[in-house]
Write a protein that holds these residues in place. Structure first.
Motif, mmCIF file in Angstrom:
data_model
loop_
_atom_site.group_PDB
_atom_site.id
_atom_site.type_symbol
_atom_site.label_atom_id
_atom_site.label_comp_id
_atom_site.label_asym_id
_atom_site.label_seq_id
_atom_site.Cartn_x
_atom_site.Cartn_y
_atom_site.Cartn_z
ATOM 1 N N LEU A 86 0.764 -1.273 -0.003
ATOM 2 C CA LEU A 86 -0.090 -0.004 -0.168
ATOM 3 C C LEU A 86 0.913 1.300 -0.213
ATOM 4 O O LEU A 86 0.529 2.046 -0.856
ATOM 5 C CB LEU A 86 -0.751 0.045 1.107
ATOM 6 C CG LEU A 86 -1.744 1.473 1.333
ATOM 7 C CD1 LEU A 86 -2.743 1.360 0.235
ATOM 8 C CD2 LEU A 86 -2.382 1.358 2.946
ATOM 9 N N MET A 87 1.851 1.211 0.980
ATOM 10 C CA MET A 87 2.652 2.424 0.915
ATOM 11 C C MET A 87 3.498 2.624 -0.365
ATOM 12 O O MET A 87 3.823 3.851 -0.849
ATOM 13 C CB MET A 87 3.575 2.507 2.273
ATOM 14 C CG MET A 87 2.890 2.485 3.712
ATOM 15 S SD MET A 87 1.468 3.988 3.787
ATOM 16 C CE MET A 87 2.812 5.299 3.300
ATOM 17 N N ASP A 88 3.918 1.541 -1.015
ATOM 18 C CA ASP A 88 4.651 1.546 -2.050
ATOM 19 C C ASP A 88 3.736 2.322 -3.303
ATOM 20 O O ASP A 88 4.106 3.132 -4.153
ATOM 21 C CB ASP A 88 5.157 0.247 -2.493
ATOM 22 C CG ASP A 88 5.839 0.226 -3.650
ATOM 23 O OD1 ASP A 88 7.244 1.074 -3.857
ATOM 24 O OD2 ASP A 88 5.605 -0.238 -5.117
ATOM 25 N N ILE A 89 2.357 1.994 -3.462
ATOM 26 C CA ILE A 89 1.609 2.387 -4.187
ATOM 27 C C ILE A 89 1.326 3.977 -3.983
ATOM 28 O O ILE A 89 1.498 4.753 -4.919
ATOM 29 C CB ILE A 89 0.445 1.736 -4.189
ATOM 30 C CG1 ILE A 89 0.436 0.327 -4.634
ATOM 31 C CG2 ILE A 89 -0.770 2.332 -5.029
ATOM 32 C CD1 ILE A 89 -0.626 -0.517 -4.202
ATOM 33 N N LYS A 91 3.275 6.072 -2.500
ATOM 34 C CA LYS A 91 4.344 6.939 -2.832
ATOM 35 C C LYS A 91 4.361 7.209 -4.409
ATOM 36 O O LYS A 91 4.963 8.216 -4.656
ATOM 37 C CB LYS A 91 5.686 6.077 -2.216
ATOM 38 C CG LYS A 91 5.818 6.562 -0.759
ATOM 39 C CD LYS A 91 6.921 5.705 -0.165
ATOM 40 C CE LYS A 91 6.906 5.558 1.326
ATOM 41 N NZ LYS A 91 7.610 4.627 1.986
ATOM 42 N N ARG A 92 3.918 6.460 -4.961
ATOM 43 C CA ARG A 92 4.421 6.375 -6.589
ATOM 44 C C ARG A 92 3.111 7.454 -6.924
ATOM 45 O O ARG A 92 3.286 8.156 -7.811
ATOM 46 C CB ARG A 92 4.071 4.824 -7.313
ATOM 47 C CG ARG A 92 5.365 4.223 -7.052
ATOM 48 C CD ARG A 92 4.956 2.867 -7.597
ATOM 49 N NE ARG A 92 5.927 1.893 -7.118
ATOM 50 C CZ ARG A 92 6.686 1.082 -7.871
ATOM 51 N NH1 ARG A 92 6.450 1.152 -9.282
ATOM 52 N NH2 ARG A 92 7.540 0.080 -7.486
ATOM 53 N N MET A 93 2.149 7.191 -6.308
ATOM 54 C CA MET A 93 1.097 7.932 -6.708
ATOM 55 C C MET A 93 1.126 9.602 -6.334
ATOM 56 O O MET A 93 0.757 10.348 -7.117
ATOM 57 C CB MET A 93 -0.529 7.868 -5.954
ATOM 58 C CG MET A 93 -1.037 6.424 -6.604
ATOM 59 S SD MET A 93 -2.714 6.109 -5.613
ATOM 60 C CE MET A 93 -3.251 4.827 -6.794
ATOM 61 N N ASP B 42 0.755 -5.065 -9.190
ATOM 62 C CA ASP B 42 1.662 -5.088 -10.541
ATOM 63 C C ASP B 42 0.930 -4.283 -11.201
ATOM 64 O O ASP B 42 1.848 -3.513 -12.162
ATOM 65 C CB ASP B 42 1.832 -6.619 -10.555
ATOM 66 C CG ASP B 42 2.688 -7.471 -10.035
ATOM 67 O OD1 ASP B 42 3.461 -6.961 -8.904
ATOM 68 O OD2 ASP B 42 2.174 -8.751 -9.903
ATOM 69 N N ILE B 43 -0.308 -4.408 -11.303
ATOM 70 C CA ILE B 43 -0.903 -3.494 -12.387
ATOM 71 C C ILE B 43 -0.693 -1.891 -12.185
ATOM 72 O O ILE B 43 -0.513 -1.215 -13.062
ATOM 73 C CB ILE B 43 -2.250 -3.798 -12.655
ATOM 74 C CG1 ILE B 43 -2.468 -5.253 -13.126
ATOM 75 C CG2 ILE B 43 -3.073 -2.989 -13.795
ATOM 76 C CD1 ILE B 43 -4.098 -5.626 -12.855
ATOM 77 N N LEU B 44 -0.829 -1.817 -10.843
ATOM 78 C CA LEU B 44 -0.843 -0.237 -10.263
ATOM 79 C C LEU B 44 0.614 0.261 -10.503
ATOM 80 O O LEU B 44 0.818 1.227 -10.820
ATOM 81 C CB LEU B 44 -1.031 -0.252 -8.709
ATOM 82 C CG LEU B 44 -2.838 -0.185 -8.513
ATOM 83 C CD1 LEU B 44 -3.058 -0.726 -7.115
ATOM 84 C CD2 LEU B 44 -3.438 1.270 -8.867
ATOM 85 N N HIS B 45 1.467 -0.716 -10.191
ATOM 86 C CA HIS B 45 3.094 -0.208 -10.606
ATOM 87 C C HIS B 45 3.160 0.123 -11.907
ATOM 88 O O HIS B 45 3.777 1.134 -12.531
ATOM 89 C CB HIS B 45 3.815 -1.209 -10.101
ATOM 90 C CG HIS B 45 4.021 -1.523 -8.816
ATOM 91 N ND1 HIS B 45 4.905 -2.480 -8.030
ATOM 92 C CD2 HIS B 45 3.603 -0.704 -7.662
ATOM 93 C CE1 HIS B 45 4.596 -2.265 -6.851
ATOM 94 N NE2 HIS B 45 3.924 -1.243 -6.350
ATOM 95 N N GLN B 46 2.431 -0.623 -13.012
ATOM 96 C CA GLN B 46 2.584 -0.349 -14.289
ATOM 97 C C GLN B 46 1.991 0.907 -14.762
ATOM 98 O O GLN B 46 2.515 1.539 -15.622
ATOM 99 C CB GLN B 46 2.115 -1.566 -15.059
ATOM 100 C CG GLN B 46 2.167 -1.712 -16.851
ATOM 101 C CD GLN B 46 3.754 -1.578 -17.077
ATOM 102 O OE1 GLN B 46 4.693 -1.778 -16.169
ATOM 103 N NE2 GLN B 46 4.107 -0.746 -18.166
#
Lengths: 94, 94, 94, 94
Positions: A86-89, A91-93, B42-46
């Protein structure tokens, strides 16, 4: 984070597929605008529209992920990994 | 702001067209990931990767726009319109 | 979402308080820069620094919230509300 | 980019100073919320409010910069530096 080999059938699978088809078409539209020498400001506006469409796809995915995968992981005692994801997502967002 | 009928041949036209072809391919890749029930994270990272690719396209366009269209407009005394366009782009970007 | 009356003692309370004291000082610094007629670009750079400091405060809070409040709520069967709160936060962040 | 030694009297100086005073007060409010163990979600919402207030300050500054400093620089033939500054700001904002 390397790609996992987990699988998830998205509850809104068809809706997401339709949205992504539209995004694909919008990106082709950007290609055409540049090819036809459209004005940069018009193209930049269209890129913002594609970015919002993509953002909406990620919000649908995020909500479904939270409701299903995160809840299941936490109920099974695997909160550490799911919160790291969750935190990784987030931070990217941000 | 409604689409204008101005025309601009992008100085980095071919590079931009190539980038957008790659973005289009990445969006098709997202479609495939959902179709094949890949894991949401994985999709969210992409999606983040596609968002950054799009962001780079908009930065290239923005810089070329500033260097050519904005400079020309200001040199011709049309600063009001070009600054209004700039602020509209920046508000959408932020 | 209206302010709730829930209470939470932050696990990183003192660290967060220190960070916010620094942010407060940075904002006063912005005030001084404008007061002293510093160059707009230098002030804009400083605003970006304040924005990143604030972003880091929100990421620390978000992680602690996920690890404690969200896990507890899901373990107690209150996933609906905590996921609604999560999505509301993510939409504001994005 | 290192801080320059250029000076600019902001056309909206007092309004910007007032806005920054309010932002400073909002940050103190965040400090109080954490000190009083308010709920993380309420604090996160308040951080978003501070972020939007800061964003508005940067948009006012950006517009004034474009209207005055950028136009003057371009009219004096110094477009290269002013566009470099613009792109640096936009990259930080995005």
């Amino acid at each position: 984070m390397a790609e996992t080999h987990k699988k998830t059938v998205q509850p809104n699978k068809q809706a997401l597929l339709n949205r992504l088809k539209r995004v694909e078409g919008q990106v082709r539209g950007l290609h055409r605008m540049i090819d036809e020498d459209k004005y940069c400001v018009d193209i930049l506006h269209q890129i913002s529209a594609v970015e919002s469409a993509l953002k909406n796809v990620s919000l649908v995915l995020m909500e479904d992920h939270a409701k299903h995968c995160m809840v299941k992981a936490i109920q099974n005692g695997n909160q550490e990994e799911t919160i790291e994801e969750l935190m990784d997502i987030i931070k990217r967002m941000k």
